[in-house]
Design a protein around this motif. Structure first.
Motif, PDB file in Angstrom:
ATOM      1  N   MET A  16       1.711   2.312   0.372  1.00  0.00           N
ATOM      2  CA  MET A  16       3.160   2.520   0.458  1.00  0.00           C
ATOM      3  C   MET A  16       3.850   1.309   1.058  1.00  0.00           C
ATOM      4  O   MET A  16       4.940   0.914   0.630  1.00  0.00           O
ATOM      5  CB  MET A  16       3.465   3.773   1.277  1.00  0.00           C
ATOM      6  N   LYS A  17       3.217   0.692   2.043  1.00  0.00           N
ATOM      7  CA  LYS A  17       3.785  -0.499   2.673  1.00  0.00           C
ATOM      8  C   LYS A  17       3.866  -1.649   1.663  1.00  0.00           C
ATOM      9  O   LYS A  17       4.862  -2.388   1.635  1.00  0.00           O
ATOM     10  CB  LYS A  17       2.926  -0.923   3.867  1.00  0.00           C
ATOM     11  N   ILE A  18       2.836  -1.798   0.842  1.00  0.00           N
ATOM     12  CA  ILE A  18       2.816  -2.871  -0.163  1.00  0.00           C
ATOM     13  C   ILE A  18       3.932  -2.678  -1.179  1.00  0.00           C
ATOM     14  O   ILE A  18       4.644  -3.623  -1.534  1.00  0.00           O
ATOM     15  CB  ILE A  18       1.441  -2.920  -0.859  1.00  0.00           C
ATOM     16  N   VAL A  19       4.100  -1.441  -1.641  1.00  0.00           N
ATOM     17  CA  VAL A  19       5.152  -1.156  -2.624  1.00  0.00           C
ATOM     18  C   VAL A  19       6.528  -1.400  -2.002  1.00  0.00           C
ATOM     19  O   VAL A  19       7.418  -1.999  -2.634  1.00  0.00           O
ATOM     20  CB  VAL A  19       5.039   0.284  -3.156  1.00  0.00           C
ATOM     21  N   ALA A  20       6.717  -0.962  -0.776  1.00  0.00           N
ATOM     22  CA  ALA A  20       8.009  -1.142  -0.107  1.00  0.00           C
ATOM     23  C   ALA A  20       8.378  -2.619  -0.005  1.00  0.00           C
ATOM     24  O   ALA A  20       9.515  -3.015  -0.285  1.00  0.00           O
ATOM     25  CB  ALA A  20       7.970  -0.508   1.283  1.00  0.00           C
ATOM     26  N   LYS A  21       7.416  -3.443   0.363  1.00  0.00           N
ATOM     27  CA  LYS A  21       7.665  -4.881   0.493  1.00  0.00           C
ATOM     28  C   LYS A  21       7.984  -5.504  -0.861  1.00  0.00           C
ATOM     29  O   LYS A  21       8.919  -6.305  -0.991  1.00  0.00           O
ATOM     30  CB  LYS A  21       6.455  -5.567   1.117  1.00  0.00           C
ATOM     31  N   ALA A  22       7.228  -5.119  -1.892  1.00  0.00           N
ATOM     32  CA  ALA A  22       7.434  -5.683  -3.224  1.00  0.00           C
ATOM     33  C   ALA A  22       8.780  -5.296  -3.811  1.00  0.00           C
ATOM     34  O   ALA A  22       9.383  -6.067  -4.569  1.00  0.00           O
ATOM     35  CB  ALA A  22       6.308  -5.233  -4.156  1.00  0.00           C
ATOM     36  N   GLU A  23       9.271  -4.107  -3.465  1.00  0.00           N
ATOM     37  CA  GLU A  23      10.495  -3.595  -4.062  1.00  0.00           C
ATOM     38  C   GLU A  23      11.734  -3.817  -3.195  1.00  0.00           C
ATOM     39  O   GLU A  23      12.853  -3.532  -3.634  1.00  0.00           O
ATOM     40  CB  GLU A  23      10.340  -2.093  -4.347  1.00  0.00           C
ATOM     41  N   GLY A  24      11.522  -4.289  -1.967  1.00  0.00           N
ATOM     42  CA  GLY A  24      12.664  -4.534  -1.091  1.00  0.00           C
ATOM     43  C   GLY A  24      13.328  -3.271  -0.580  1.00  0.00           C
ATOM     44  O   GLY A  24      14.555  -3.221  -0.430  1.00  0.00           O
ATOM     45  N   ILE A  30       9.723   4.890   0.347  1.00  0.00           N
ATOM     46  CA  ILE A  30       8.570   5.086  -0.542  1.00  0.00           C
ATOM     47  C   ILE A  30       7.830   6.363  -0.175  1.00  0.00           C
ATOM     48  O   ILE A  30       7.496   7.183  -1.047  1.00  0.00           O
ATOM     49  CB  ILE A  30       7.622   3.878  -0.470  1.00  0.00           C
ATOM     50  N   ARG A  31       7.570   6.573   1.105  1.00  0.00           N
ATOM     51  CA  ARG A  31       6.810   7.760   1.516  1.00  0.00           C
ATOM     52  C   ARG A  31       7.507   9.042   1.076  1.00  0.00           C
ATOM     53  O   ARG A  31       6.872   9.955   0.539  1.00  0.00           O
ATOM     54  CB  ARG A  31       6.635   7.775   3.046  1.00  0.00           C
ATOM     55  N   ARG A  32       8.824   9.124   1.296  1.00  0.00           N
ATOM     56  CA  ARG A  32       9.551  10.343   0.955  1.00  0.00           C
ATOM     57  C   ARG A  32       9.538  10.606  -0.553  1.00  0.00           C
ATOM     58  O   ARG A  32       9.405  11.749  -0.986  1.00  0.00           O
ATOM     59  CB  ARG A  32      10.994  10.250   1.459  1.00  0.00           C
ATOM     60  N   ARG A  33       9.643   9.561  -1.347  1.00  0.00           N
ATOM     61  CA  ARG A  33       9.660   9.760  -2.795  1.00  0.00           C
ATOM     62  C   ARG A  33       8.264  10.033  -3.352  1.00  0.00           C
ATOM     63  O   ARG A  33       8.122  10.756  -4.343  1.00  0.00           O
ATOM     64  CB  ARG A  33      10.326   8.567  -3.475  1.00  0.00           C
ATOM     65  N   VAL A  34       7.245   9.477  -2.716  1.00  0.00           N
ATOM     66  CA  VAL A  34       5.883   9.863  -3.105  1.00  0.00           C
ATOM     67  C   VAL A  34       5.662  11.333  -2.764  1.00  0.00           C
ATOM     68  O   VAL A  34       5.141  12.108  -3.574  1.00  0.00           O
ATOM     69  CB  VAL A  34       4.830   8.971  -2.403  1.00  0.00           C
ATOM     70  N   ALA A  35       6.066  11.732  -1.584  1.00  0.00           N
ATOM     71  CA  ALA A  35       5.904  13.125  -1.145  1.00  0.00           C
ATOM     72  C   ALA A  35       6.617  14.089  -2.077  1.00  0.00           C
ATOM     73  O   ALA A  35       6.134  15.202  -2.336  1.00  0.00           O
ATOM     74  CB  ALA A  35       6.420  13.284   0.284  1.00  0.00           C
ATOM     75  N   GLY A  36       7.770  13.679  -2.616  1.00  0.00           N
ATOM     76  CA  GLY A  36       8.528  14.543  -3.509  1.00  0.00           C
ATOM     77  C   GLY A  36       8.086  14.486  -4.954  1.00  0.00           C
ATOM     78  O   GLY A  36       8.644  15.198  -5.803  1.00  0.00           O
ATOM     79  N   GLY A  37       7.101  13.630  -5.255  1.00  0.00           N
ATOM     80  CA  GLY A  37       6.632  13.506  -6.634  1.00  0.00           C
ATOM     81  C   GLY A  37       7.498  12.604  -7.491  1.00  0.00           C
ATOM     82  O   GLY A  37       7.342  12.583  -8.713  1.00  0.00           O
ATOM     83  N   HIS A  38       8.409  11.840  -6.856  1.00  0.00           N
ATOM     84  CA  HIS A  38       9.340  10.995  -7.605  1.00  0.00           C
ATOM     85  C   HIS A  38       8.827   9.572  -7.793  1.00  0.00           C
ATOM     86  O   HIS A  38       9.345   8.835  -8.633  1.00  0.00           O
ATOM     87  CB  HIS A  38      10.702  10.962  -6.907  1.00  0.00           C
ATOM     88  N   ILE A  39       7.847   9.172  -6.984  1.00  0.00           N
ATOM     89  CA  ILE A  39       7.180   7.875  -7.120  1.00  0.00           C
ATOM     90  C   ILE A  39       5.682   8.109  -7.145  1.00  0.00           C
ATOM     91  O   ILE A  39       5.149   8.926  -6.385  1.00  0.00           O
ATOM     92  CB  ILE A  39       7.538   6.919  -5.962  1.00  0.00           C
ATOM     93  N   THR A  40       5.015   7.388  -8.019  1.00  0.00           N
ATOM     94  CA  THR A  40       3.556   7.440  -8.133  1.00  0.00           C
ATOM     95  C   THR A  40       2.989   6.051  -7.845  1.00  0.00           C
ATOM     96  O   THR A  40       3.546   5.041  -8.291  1.00  0.00           O
ATOM     97  CB  THR A  40       3.148   7.878  -9.550  1.00  0.00           C
ATOM     98  N   ILE A  41       1.883   6.004  -7.115  1.00  0.00           N
ATOM     99  CA  ILE A  41       1.175   4.745  -6.847  1.00  0.00           C
ATOM    100  C   ILE A  41      -0.272   4.939  -7.296  1.00  0.00           C
ATOM    101  O   ILE A  41      -1.087   5.507  -6.562  1.00  0.00           O
ATOM    102  CB  ILE A  41       1.218   4.366  -5.355  1.00  0.00           C
ATOM    103  N   PRO A  42      -0.627   4.520  -8.509  1.00  0.00           N
ATOM    104  CA  PRO A  42      -2.008   4.735  -8.999  1.00  0.00           C
ATOM    105  C   PRO A  42      -3.035   3.965  -8.152  1.00  0.00           C
ATOM    106  O   PRO A  42      -2.880   2.758  -7.929  1.00  0.00           O
ATOM    107  CB  PRO A  42      -1.965   4.190 -10.426  1.00  0.00           C
ATOM    108  N   ILE A  43      -4.037   4.680  -7.677  1.00  0.00           N
ATOM    109  CA  ILE A  43      -5.115   4.066  -6.908  1.00  0.00           C
ATOM    110  C   ILE A  43      -6.440   4.668  -7.373  1.00  0.00           C
ATOM    111  O   ILE A  43      -6.479   5.513  -8.260  1.00  0.00           O
ATOM    112  CB  ILE A  43      -4.935   4.282  -5.385  1.00  0.00           C
TER     113      ILE A  43
END
Length: 425
Positions: A16-24, A30-43
């Motif tokens: 989440m930290k990496i995505v936040a930095k890349a997206e500004g 990022i955490r809240r939108r991942v939690a809500g299912g609105h952002i996905t980070i494939p790992i």
């Protein structure tokens, strides 16, 4: 705990930290939108990947699909396609081979990239049934789940799973008919199997078991679009919408179980229906990440379908699509070459950026930089900002101007040079 479950517990992970930095954006955004299912980070627990966030409030991402066919099985060429996709700036890859040793090909691809890799395990299960038993309709449903797990263990990050094809979807397709037929391989395989065996789609009927596999191996579930239109005259029909409604409900179940999701969207859509499709998809899925396949806005430009799809992708991105599947110039004609893969990614990246200029105003900064560089006739700055600096430099150098400040289109009559004598912009 999965990444989605961590987000719900208030944990900000390294990804989440990496995505936040890349997206500004902020880490908690990022955490809240991942939690809500609105952002996905494939790992994946089996390999390290270049972290990529897909979803609400983020740049539109571009996927490049590669893979062998029954006619052309050349693993080294597929590896070269991986290199060209990365060189062109693809955000993810999908390995979609339908010929050769499926697991070996995917293993080789995964070993040669740091990008997130997606797959369609259904291909393997059905094609192996055809090889061993004479027809795809003889597939054993346990083999379908085994193929899914085997591919997950290789480090596959996301999978297109055709869960939304069931008897209700089939009824809509049969009642309405199609001008362009059924063009999804996964959709065709599954409908043939269901009709022959008079059984419900096991991916739908045994969805709980599928979720156990996805969660155990931390695979993002991308809900496949088996009823997508293969002709613009079939866009937004009953079968497509029925599949979307089913996938939307299943995606809610997947998120509740701790599995990240993506919803895939239709492929051939006329321009006047694109925004409607994006809004409908977003509304009924509660704003889950939307993976737009194309879309192609006309059916009469074979050989130029990367451009046709770029028109649709730009409009889709501006309307809110999060993820674009590229199209190459070879679409509808042949398996693409590495060069065509490169061209397809560039076309889709241009489209994604054009859409992001509307969706995310902050992405206009590079265009402002280019405007200033052109005003100042600063060629090195122009090349640095260009999406494909190598191509831009090659074209200019191949037709070098007598006046090194200008270009050979205007030469002595460069508008910028003429006006600069009288105005200080």
């Amino acid at each position: 705990m999965t990444l989605l479950e961590d987000a719900r517990r208030g944990i900000i992970t390294e990804e989440m930290k990496i995505v936040a930095k890349a997206e500004g954006v902020s880490e908690d955004f990022i955490r809240r939108r991942v939690a809500g299912g609105h952002i996905t980070i494939p790992i994946s627990p089996y390999r390290d990947v270049k972290i990529c966030g897909i979803g609400d409030g983020l740049r539109t991402k571009v996927n490049a699909s590669i893979g062998t066919s029954s006619d052309i099985i050349n693993i080294e060429e597929e590896i070269e396609k991986v290199r060209q996709a990365e060189r062109a700036g693809a955000d993810t890859l999908m390995e979609l081979s339908t010929g050769g040793d499926f697991l070996d090909i995917r293993r080789r691809v995964i070993e040669n990239t740091t990008l997130s890799v997606g797959s369609v395990p259904l291909y393997q299960a059905f094609i192996e049934a055809a090889r061993k038993k004479g027809a795809v309709v003889h597939m054993d449903e346990d083999d379908l789940f085994k193929a899914t797990e085997d591919q997950a263990k290789l480090g596959t990050n996301f999978m297109a799973i055709h869960t939304g094809i069931n008897w209700e979807t089939m009824k809509r397709l049969q009642n309405q008919g199609r001008h362009g037929g059924l063009v999804s391989r996964g959709g065709a395989f599954m409908t043939a199997w269901m009709l022959h065996n008079e059984m419900e789609n096991p991916l739908y009927r045994r969805f709980d078991y599928l979720l156990e596999i996805m969660k155990e191996h931390e695979v993002t579930l991308s809900f496949g679009n088996g009823m997508r239109a293969g002709a613009v005259h079939d866009a937004t029909d009953r079968a497509q919408i029925q599949e979307l409604l089913i996938n939307a409900e299943l995606a809610d179940q997947a998120n509740a179980f701790g599995v990240q999701t993506i919803i895939e969207g239709p492929g051939h859509i006329p321009i006047d229906e694109i925004q409607t499709n994006v809004q409908l998809q977003k509304r009924v899925t509660n704003n889950k990440p939307f993976y737009m396949l194309g879309p192609l806005v006309t059916d009469i430009a074979p050989g130029y379908d990367d451009r046709v799809a770029a028109i649709g992708a730009a409009i889709s991105s501006a309307a809110g699509a999060d993820f674009i599947c590229y199209v190459t110039p070879a679409e509808h004609l042949a398996l693409p070459t590495p060069e065509e893969v490169y061209e397809g990614v560039i076309s889709s990246r241009i489209a994604a950026h054009a859409g992001d200029m509307v969706k995310l105003k902050k992405t206009r900064a590079l265009d402002l930089e280019m405007g200033h560089a052109r005003r100042d006739l600063d060629w090195e700055r122009q090349f640095a900002v260009a999406m494909n600096p190598e191509r831009a430099r090659h074209i200019r150098d191949s037709r070098s101007p007598a006046d090194t400040d200008a270009c050979t289109m205007c030469g002595d009559f460069c508008a910028l040079k003429i006006v600069s004598k009288h105005f200080n912009f």
